[in-house]
Design a protein around this motif. Structure first.
Motif, short mmCIF file in Angstrom:
data_model
loop_
_atom_site.label_atom_id
_atom_site.label_comp_id
_atom_site.label_asym_id
_atom_site.label_seq_id
_atom_site.Cartn_x
_atom_site.Cartn_y
_atom_site.Cartn_z
N VAL A 125 -8.02 4.93 0.89
CA VAL A 125 -7.31 5.00 2.17
C VAL A 125 -6.44 6.25 2.29
O VAL A 125 -6.28 6.79 3.38
CB VAL A 125 -6.44 3.73 2.34
CG1 VAL A 125 -5.57 3.82 3.58
CG2 VAL A 125 -7.32 2.49 2.39
N ASN A 126 -5.90 6.74 1.14
CA ASN A 126 -4.89 7.80 1.17
C ASN A 126 -3.81 7.42 2.19
O ASN A 126 -3.71 8.01 3.26
CB ASN A 126 -5.49 9.16 1.52
CG ASN A 126 -4.50 10.29 1.31
OD1 ASN A 126 -3.48 10.14 0.64
ND2 ASN A 126 -4.79 11.45 1.90
N PRO A 127 -2.99 6.41 1.87
CA PRO A 127 -2.09 5.82 2.86
C PRO A 127 -1.04 6.79 3.36
O PRO A 127 -0.75 7.82 2.74
CB PRO A 127 -1.45 4.66 2.09
CG PRO A 127 -1.52 5.09 0.66
CD PRO A 127 -2.80 5.84 0.52
N THR A 128 -0.45 6.44 4.49
CA THR A 128 0.71 7.16 5.00
C THR A 128 1.96 6.61 4.33
O THR A 128 1.95 5.53 3.73
CB THR A 128 0.82 7.00 6.52
OG1 THR A 128 1.10 5.62 6.82
CG2 THR A 128 -0.45 7.43 7.22
N TYR A 135 7.44 4.81 -6.90
CA TYR A 135 7.38 6.19 -7.38
C TYR A 135 5.93 6.59 -7.62
O TYR A 135 5.50 7.68 -7.23
CB TYR A 135 8.20 6.31 -8.67
CG TYR A 135 8.48 7.72 -9.13
CD1 TYR A 135 9.73 8.29 -8.93
CD2 TYR A 135 7.49 8.50 -9.77
CE1 TYR A 135 9.99 9.60 -9.36
CE2 TYR A 135 7.75 9.78 -10.19
CZ TYR A 135 9.00 10.33 -9.98
OH TYR A 135 9.25 11.62 -10.40
N TRP A 136 5.17 5.70 -8.26
CA TRP A 136 3.76 5.98 -8.51
C TRP A 136 2.98 6.12 -7.21
O TRP A 136 2.12 7.01 -7.07
CB TRP A 136 3.19 4.85 -9.36
CG TRP A 136 1.71 4.91 -9.56
CD1 TRP A 136 1.03 5.64 -10.49
CD2 TRP A 136 0.71 4.23 -8.79
NE1 TRP A 136 -0.33 5.46 -10.35
CE2 TRP A 136 -0.55 4.59 -9.31
CE3 TRP A 136 0.77 3.34 -7.72
CZ2 TRP A 136 -1.74 4.10 -8.80
CZ3 TRP A 136 -0.41 2.85 -7.20
CH2 TRP A 136 -1.65 3.22 -7.74
N LEU A 137 3.29 5.28 -6.22
CA LEU A 137 2.60 5.37 -4.93
C LEU A 137 2.90 6.69 -4.22
O LEU A 137 2.02 7.31 -3.63
CB LEU A 137 3.01 4.20 -4.03
CG LEU A 137 2.37 2.84 -4.30
CD1 LEU A 137 3.10 1.76 -3.53
CD2 LEU A 137 0.89 2.86 -3.90
N ALA A 138 4.15 7.13 -4.27
CA ALA A 138 4.59 8.29 -3.50
C ALA A 138 4.22 9.62 -4.16
O ALA A 138 4.09 10.63 -3.47
CB ALA A 138 6.10 8.24 -3.26
N LEU A 182 7.19 12.58 9.81
CA LEU A 182 7.36 12.56 8.35
C LEU A 182 6.71 11.32 7.75
O LEU A 182 6.06 11.39 6.71
CB LEU A 182 8.85 12.58 8.00
CG LEU A 182 9.61 13.88 8.29
CD1 LEU A 182 11.09 13.70 7.95
CD2 LEU A 182 9.03 15.03 7.49
N TRP A 183 6.89 10.17 8.41
CA TRP A 183 6.37 8.92 7.88
C TRP A 183 4.89 8.75 8.16
O TRP A 183 4.21 7.96 7.49
CB TRP A 183 7.16 7.74 8.46
CG TRP A 183 8.57 7.73 7.98
CD1 TRP A 183 9.64 8.35 8.57
CD2 TRP A 183 9.08 7.11 6.80
NE1 TRP A 183 10.78 8.15 7.84
CE2 TRP A 183 10.46 7.38 6.74
CE3 TRP A 183 8.50 6.34 5.79
CZ2 TRP A 183 11.28 6.92 5.71
CZ3 TRP A 183 9.31 5.86 4.76
CH2 TRP A 183 10.68 6.15 4.73
N ALA A 184 4.36 9.48 9.15
CA ALA A 184 2.93 9.37 9.47
C ALA A 184 2.07 10.25 8.59
O ALA A 184 0.84 10.17 8.66
CB ALA A 184 2.71 9.74 10.94
N LYS A 185 2.69 11.09 7.75
CA LYS A 185 1.91 11.95 6.86
C LYS A 185 1.18 11.13 5.80
O LYS A 185 1.67 10.11 5.33
CB LYS A 185 2.83 12.95 6.15
CG LYS A 185 3.28 14.12 6.99
CD LYS A 185 4.11 15.05 6.14
CE LYS A 185 4.58 16.25 6.95
NZ LYS A 185 5.44 17.14 6.13
N ARG A 186 -0.01 11.60 5.43
CA ARG A 186 -0.71 11.03 4.29
C ARG A 186 0.00 11.45 3.01
O ARG A 186 0.60 12.53 2.94
CB ARG A 186 -2.16 11.50 4.26
CG ARG A 186 -2.96 11.12 5.50
CD ARG A 186 -3.35 9.67 5.47
NE ARG A 186 -4.00 9.24 6.72
CZ ARG A 186 -4.39 8.01 6.96
NH1 ARG A 186 -4.20 7.07 6.05
NH2 ARG A 186 -4.96 7.69 8.10
#
Length: 361
Positions: free
Chosen positions: A94-97, A203-206, A281-285
């Motif tokens: 998915v490469n989430p936002t 942290y791992w997700l971001a 900012l929050w909509a970025k992948r």
């Protein structure tokens, strides 16, 4: 045990072996059985079974018991087969936002509140224990164990791998190091332990990397987890919104009292951060994707993760291997201890997902 038929082996995970099984009495429903290699496991209580059966973000428990063998046997549990992707596979696909990450953390925070209200802790919160359900993209927590106490001899008999240690709280690892030889000691898990693990997961997700490198030598890894603050997430991945990075660092504070006091308070902080920040900012992948010569994403998608956090070249202070410590509360017990307060359950009796995050996953 006579009515379970093993269909295939799914490998090992978290001190246990996983198998896809079916109940010969209802063969149309595939399930997952975990046979635990941890000798201290096996005491499920009614509240845990009810929580398994009712919470939408927890894999439903079908059965539990002991697989008897000469010499003792093994504890087993059977849960629903959650159709979907493991969290690492979901990130790849998915490469989430960052908005999706905030929603996922909010869901898990609400689930932790519901668990803690029933005196139940997860204790193994890490990426491979979370599945993203195919039908509704909700995160589902797997392999819940019972209660909040864990005997030291059980932990030492099946030591944690470095990949799991980076998701354990500093105070939990300090307890292990400080009580070697005290086989009857038991660690009382608190809500702050699971919230720290949730921060390490965030942290791992971001950033695409754990906060501390599992490749470090054991002493260096324990020193880093107990004494050093992680590299700020936005320094590892410049795309990370700083309000999100600040929440992650607070979850991973070395002082338990400096962390959010519940999943509900975490959800409120995330809502404020998202509402106050720029939507772009929050909509970025989270990651960029590899592209070909004409600027099109390559297929299959390849995520370009940033470099991992730098590892300090100097070993840092050496921690003592054995420390016998009695807290002031143990030396002078209160005559009338107040009962521990329970966090308020979010979203009804079994704590469903908070409404403002609906549809963001």
């Amino acid at each position: 045990m006579n009515h379970w038929r093993i269909l295939e082996c799914l490998g090992q995970r978290g001190h246990g072996a996983l198998f896809r099984v079916e109940d010969v009495r209802r063969p149309a429903e595939p399930l997952v059985m975990k046979i635990s290699l941890r000798p201290g496991e096996g005491c499920f209580e009614d509240r845990v079974a009810r929580l398994h059966a009712a919470h939408p973000n927890l894999a439903r428990l079908h059965a539990h018991g002991r697989w008897t063998q000469p010499g003792g046997g093994f504890f087993y549990s059977v849960r629903e087969d959650v159709r979907g992707l493991s969290l690492p596979a979901w990130v790849e696909a998915v490469n989430p936002t960052f908005l999706q990450i905030a929603a996922l953390l909010s869901r898990l925070g609400a689930l932790l509140d519901s668990m803690h209200a029933r005196d139940t802790w997860h204790r193994d919160l890490h990426p491979n224990n979370i599945q993203v359900r195919e039908s509704d993209s909700e995160p589902v927590l797997l392999d819940l164990r019972d209660g909040g106490n864990e005997a030291l001899d059980s932990l030492l008999a099946t030591p944690l791998s470095p990949e799991l240690q980076v998701f354990r709280s500093p105070e939990a690892l300090r307890f292990l190091r400080s009580n070697v030889g005290r086989t009857h000691a038991s660690y009382r898990y608190l809500i702050t332990d699971d919230l720290y693990s949730l921060g390490a997961l965030a942290y791992w997700l971001a950033t695409g990397h754990p906060p501390f490198s599992p490749s470090l030598a054991s002493e260096q890894l324990h020193t880093a987890i107990e004494l050093r603050a992680p590299v700020p997430p936005w320094e590892v991945n410049p795309r990370v919104p700083k309000p999100l990075g600040a929440i992650i660092l607070r979850l991973m504070s070395k002082l338990p009292e400096a962390r959010p006091y519940s999943g509900e308070s975490l959800c409120a902080e995330l809502m404020v951060a998202v509402s106050a920040g720029a939507r772009s900012l929050w909509a970025k992948r989270v990651f960029d994707c590899a592209k070909d010569e004409v600027g099109q994403e390559v297929v299959p998608r390849c995520l370009l993760r940033p470099e991992p956090p730098s590892v300090a070249l100097h070993p840092g202070p050496k921690l003592p291997r054995v420390v016998y410590f009695r807290s002031p509360a143990e030396r002078q017990p209160s005559l009338a201890p107040s009962p521990p307060s329970k966090p308020r359950v979010v979203g009804g009796e079994f704590g469903g997902p908070p409404g403002p995050w609906s549809g963001m996953m």
